[in-house]
Motif scaffolding. Sequence first.
Motif, short mmCIF file in Angstrom:
data_model
loop_
_atom_site.label_atom_id
_atom_site.label_comp_id
_atom_site.label_asym_id
_atom_site.label_seq_id
_atom_site.Cartn_x
_atom_site.Cartn_y
_atom_site.Cartn_z
N GLN A 1 1.03 6.12 -0.91
CA GLN A 1 2.23 6.43 -1.68
C GLN A 1 3.50 6.21 -0.85
O GLN A 1 4.55 5.86 -1.39
N THR A 2 3.39 6.39 0.45
CA THR A 2 4.56 6.20 1.32
C THR A 2 4.94 4.72 1.46
O THR A 2 6.02 4.42 1.95
N LEU A 3 4.04 3.81 1.05
CA LEU A 3 4.32 2.38 1.18
C LEU A 3 5.10 1.82 -0.01
O LEU A 3 5.51 0.67 0.02
N VAL A 4 5.26 2.62 -1.05
CA VAL A 4 5.99 2.18 -2.24
C VAL A 4 7.49 2.37 -1.99
O VAL A 4 7.90 3.41 -1.46
N PRO A 5 8.36 1.40 -2.36
CA PRO A 5 8.06 0.11 -3.02
C PRO A 5 7.42 -0.89 -2.07
O PRO A 5 7.79 -0.97 -0.91
N LEU A 6 6.47 -1.64 -2.62
CA LEU A 6 5.68 -2.55 -1.79
C LEU A 6 6.47 -3.73 -1.26
O LEU A 6 6.09 -4.33 -0.26
N ASN A 7 7.56 -4.10 -1.94
CA ASN A 7 8.35 -5.23 -1.46
C ASN A 7 9.09 -4.91 -0.17
O ASN A 7 9.64 -5.79 0.47
N LYS A 8 9.09 -3.63 0.23
CA LYS A 8 9.70 -3.24 1.49
C LYS A 8 8.67 -2.81 2.52
O LYS A 8 9.03 -2.31 3.59
N ALA A 9 7.40 -2.95 2.17
CA ALA A 9 6.34 -2.55 3.09
C ALA A 9 6.13 -3.60 4.17
O ALA A 9 6.77 -4.67 4.17
N ASP A 10 5.22 -3.31 5.09
CA ASP A 10 4.91 -4.23 6.18
C ASP A 10 4.38 -5.55 5.63
O ASP A 10 3.61 -5.58 4.65
#
Length: 258
Positions: free
Chosen positions: A114-123
């Motif tokens: 859940q902490t990775l959302v939004p995915l377009n800003k993830a690693d």
Amino acid sequence: MAKINPCFRRTFVFFNVLFAILGVVFIGLGLMAHFQLREEEGNKLTGVICMVVVGAVIFILSVLGAYGAQKENKNVLIAFFVIMCMGTIVLLRLAIPVAMSRNEVIPMLEKEFQTLVPLNKADKDFQHTLQYFQEQANCCGLFNGYQDWGNDVPASCDCADVEPDQCRLITQTNNNYLISIKNRKVYSQPCGPLIMGYINTGLNIALGVLFGFGSLAMLAAVMSLVMIIRITAPIPSPPPIFALDYKPPKYSELIPSA
């Protein structure tokens, strides 16, 4: 003279031969995978190296046990017994904490995802991995579908050659109304539940392997201990043999005549 029961010894040698073959299979699969992978795929090569090492250890231990039992070599069997005891302790030491904390792993991973959302800003590495999984599993996003990607929904979410009920239109809010964007359809199923299911299955398999090999190592230790006891036991002397048809000598034979 052999001190170990032949049937017991053959059973022990037979199962050690089977595990030696299993070790050779592990080594062969690891070498085949090594030749097919590129050198820059470091994470995969690490897994391949672990497979080869595990196969080699299984093969060496199996040969050690089979040789010690076949030759009735006490020193080899003692070494095999000690290694099996250590292996049992290590495997159970790994399996028991995993089994106890298993129900806490899935919720913890869900919170982490859940902490990775939004995915377009993830690693970036995680994005590439998730996009590959989306293409293979026909899903999109983690838990909220394409909305987890924000405004940058990747092409891996697009529906292709699937049932219509597995797709949904991408919509956005415009003046408080939901409108579709260029009639683009993406997978409606999120990937999060699928990933959690695979992780749960992987944990079950890992626990089965750990407890299974731990039980086999314990059984091998017990069997080798029995053979050690039989080898070190003193050979009982045969009982004296008395003839059942024994007759005492005649009186005339004991006392010669004058």
